[in-house]
Write a protein that holds these residues in place. Structure first.
Motif, PDB file in Angstrom:
ATOM      1  N   PRO A  50      54.929  43.575  26.587  1.00 18.71           N
ATOM      2  CA  PRO A  50      53.939  44.717  26.007  1.00 18.71           C
ATOM      3  C   PRO A  50      52.941  44.943  27.561  1.00 18.71           C
ATOM      4  O   PRO A  50      52.663  46.200  27.700  1.00 18.71           O
ATOM      5  CB  PRO A  50      53.212  44.298  24.772  1.00 18.71           C
ATOM      6  N   GLY A  51      52.868  43.760  28.206  1.00 21.43           N
ATOM      7  CA  GLY A  51      51.857  44.005  29.217  1.00 21.43           C
ATOM      8  C   GLY A  51      52.351  44.794  30.436  1.00 21.43           C
ATOM      9  O   GLY A  51      52.082  45.946  30.534  1.00 21.43           O
ATOM     10  N   VAL A  52      53.170  44.182  31.028  1.00 24.96           N
ATOM     11  CA  VAL A  52      53.612  44.868  32.390  1.00 24.96           C
ATOM     12  C   VAL A  52      54.451  46.006  31.996  1.00 24.96           C
ATOM     13  O   VAL A  52      54.471  47.031  32.552  1.00 24.96           O
ATOM     14  CB  VAL A  52      54.353  43.768  33.128  1.00 24.96           C
ATOM     15  N   GLY A  53      55.417  45.905  30.749  1.00 28.09           N
ATOM     16  CA  GLY A  53      56.101  46.807  30.242  1.00 28.09           C
ATOM     17  C   GLY A  53      55.388  48.175  30.253  1.00 28.09           C
ATOM     18  O   GLY A  53      55.921  49.376  30.663  1.00 28.09           O
ATOM     19  N   LEU A  54      54.490  48.074  29.389  1.00 26.02           N
ATOM     20  CA  LEU A  54      53.680  49.435  28.919  1.00 26.02           C
ATOM     21  C   LEU A  54      52.939  49.763  30.228  1.00 26.02           C
ATOM     22  O   LEU A  54      52.876  51.012  30.259  1.00 26.02           O
ATOM     23  CB  LEU A  54      52.887  48.936  27.852  1.00 26.02           C
ATOM     24  N   LEU A  55      52.437  48.909  31.072  1.00 22.78           N
ATOM     25  CA  LEU A  55      51.560  49.503  32.054  1.00 22.78           C
ATOM     26  C   LEU A  55      52.371  50.150  33.147  1.00 22.78           C
ATOM     27  O   LEU A  55      52.055  51.233  33.463  1.00 22.78           O
ATOM     28  CB  LEU A  55      50.898  48.156  32.980  1.00 22.78           C
ATOM     29  N   LEU A  68      61.240  51.081  32.847  1.00 18.80           N
ATOM     30  CA  LEU A  68      60.185  50.084  33.143  1.00 18.80           C
ATOM     31  C   LEU A  68      60.010  49.031  31.842  1.00 18.80           C
ATOM     32  O   LEU A  68      59.639  47.740  32.355  1.00 18.80           O
ATOM     33  CB  LEU A  68      59.106  50.642  33.555  1.00 18.80           C
ATOM     34  N   ILE A  69      60.234  49.631  30.761  1.00 17.81           N
ATOM     35  CA  ILE A  69      59.899  48.828  29.505  1.00 17.81           C
ATOM     36  C   ILE A  69      61.341  47.843  29.494  1.00 17.81           C
ATOM     37  O   ILE A  69      61.489  46.600  29.352  1.00 17.81           O
ATOM     38  CB  ILE A  69      59.910  49.422  28.315  1.00 17.81           C
TER      39      ILE A  69
END
Length: 485
Positions: A50-55, A68-69
């Motif tokens: 949820p962190g890097v994926g959503l960012l 990217l997700i």
């Protein structure tokens, strides 16, 4: 259990730690320490998908957003296998040289109840915790390939990169036998292995892939607005939340030092968020941008990472302010050197990690490190230990040189293999990675045909169903409906 106390009979302290059928392997460890490190590992996991994926998804254009997700989930899964296979052994084997671990723990052989590199917790728990660090590093690094990399070769590259780039640097820094550890370089939670390694490798990935195709910016580097600021905010929130485990758990125990690191983490991130926002306010259109707040917070989290368990809390403020300032202006570097780092991984993570590592050499204090009751250092300039800055610079230079050169060699070699070509075809890049490589999108438009895999029970049934017209299907359905009363 203190070092002075004798081990209970049957506990070996090496290998598996003893026979779990005849002795309780847990008695040599503090249960509170084990709980905190386990929870911290779970918090680091939240940083990845949820962190890097959503960012990253929020920063990308819509037609590439899902990829990217996907990359964050893929990195988590692939690195879990690599870490089991030989990654943990290469990074944290107890019998390695100064430069790399052995395969004594191949496939997690004997990884059970003996003390780990962090002697306060068992090997299996430390393996879990550090496996999350490996996964977040790989997810960050893949941002350098945004919007133009083929996903199949990306997976091959990631497995190799983890083995020959990340594992050696992690070993140098955190394994007690590693040369940077024995030199005396200080890196509390990963300014070098996580942030500088991912940032410099992302720069190499972006350089070798080349710029994204954009007819408007033929000469410069393409710049696109985030497709979803909401995704960007959510990703930042998950990262900030998870970072308390990332830094707080890096003591390897649940002591005062762990929570001191959490306070440093939060304060540095907050000051950095405000700093970046105000810099952007004066640099661009007098707007208090949400994107600026988020980027600033992340840069502050990066900057405090190597320092969180070493510096007095009042130094978290200048670390946050200085790191955010350096990272903000470092974003312009990609335009100067012509490398299309669309997620600004180099500017935020490599520059931020470098800045934080240097500031650690200046502000580290022996009495802060000692708050866990077992860590004793000479400190930095604050303690008059001026050579510490040299150790920090040596660690930064070695990490960045190794990361850039080895990553470039891997990518250039792979790109010469026909079925491992790194970049999408121009028409695939134009249509978007999501449609070309995944067949799904973050949001579905009416004219987009989503790919949903369906099992084929038989050639006959599949053919007959495909050949039926809508009218025939409707007639068949009505024939099976019960008659109304």
């Amino acid at each position: 259990m203190s070092a002075e106390e004798a081990l209970p009979s049957g506990i070996t302290g090496t290998g598996t730690g003893g026979d779990s059928l005849t002795v309780d392997l847990n008695v040599q460890f503090n249960r509170a320490d084990m709980v905190w490190i386990g929870v911290s590992g779970i918090l680091v996991f939240i940083m990845i998908i949820p962190g890097v994926g959503l960012l990253y998804s929020g920063l990308a254009r819509k037609k590439h957003a899902l990829s990217l997700i996907w990359a964050a989930i893929m990195a988590t899964s692939l690195v879990a296998f690599q870490w089991f296979f030989w990654g943990y052994s290469l990074a944290f084997a107890h019998d390695g040289s100064e430069f790399l671990g052995t395969l004594s723990n191949f496939a997690l052989k004997d990884v059970l109840g003996a003390p780990s590199a962090a002697t306060t917790v068992p090997d299996i728990l430390f393996c879990f915790y550090q496996g999350m660090f490996a996964a977040i590093t790989s997810a960050l690094m893949l941002g350098g390939a945004c919007e133009r990399a083929r996903l199949g070769p990306m997976m091959v590259f990631l497995f190799i990169w983890m083995t020959v780039v990340y594992c050696p640097v992690a070993y140098w820094t955190w394994n007690p036998n590693g040369w940077l550890a024995t030199l005396g370089a200080l890196d509390f939670a990963g300014g070098g292995p996580v942030h500088q390694t991912s940032g410099i490798s992302a720069l190499a990935y972006a350089l070798i892939l080349g710029k994204r195709n954009d007819p408007v910016t033929v000469k410069g580097v393409p710049k696109y607005k985030p497709h979803s600021v909401t995704y960007l905010v959510l990703g930042t929130v998950f990262l900030w939340f998870g970072w308390f485990g990332f830094n707080g758990g890096s003591t390897g125990n649940s002591t005062i030092r762990s929570y001191y690191a959490c306070v440093n983490t939060h304060l540095a991130a907050s000051c950095a968020a405000l700093t970046w926002m105000f810099i952007d306010y004066f640099r661009s259109n007098r707007k208090y941008t949400t994107v600026g707040l988020c980027c600033g917070a992340i840069s502050g989290l990066v900057g405090i990472t190597p320092a969180a368990g070493f510096v007095p809390v009042y130094f978290a403020v200048p670390i946050g302010v200085i790191t955010a300032t350096c990272c903000n202006f470092a974003v312009d570097i990609k335009s100067l050197i012509g490398i299309d780092d669309g997620m600004d991984v180099f500017a935020i993570h490599c520059v931020g990690g470098f800045t934080g590592s240097v500031l650690t050499g200046l502000f580290a204090a022996d009495y802060i490190a000692a708050t866990d009751g077992s860590t004793f250092i000479d400190g930095g300039w604050l303690n008059g230990h001026y050579v510490q800055l040299g150790y920090q610079l040596a660690a930064c230079c070695a990490t960045n040189l190794w990361g850039f050169v080895v990553t470039s060699i891997i990518l250039l070699a792979m790109d010469r293999v026909p079925f491992l070509k790194l970049r999408l075809k121009p028409e695939e890049e134009f249509s978007g990675t999501d449609g070309a490589q995944i067949g799904e999108w973050t949001t579905q438009d009416e004219d987009e045909q989503i790919y949903i895999p369906q099992p084929v029970r038989s050639v006959k049934s599949h053919t007959s169903k495909s050949a039926a017209t809508p009218a025939e299907e409707e007639k068949a359905e009505s024939a099976h409906k019960p008659e109304s009363q």
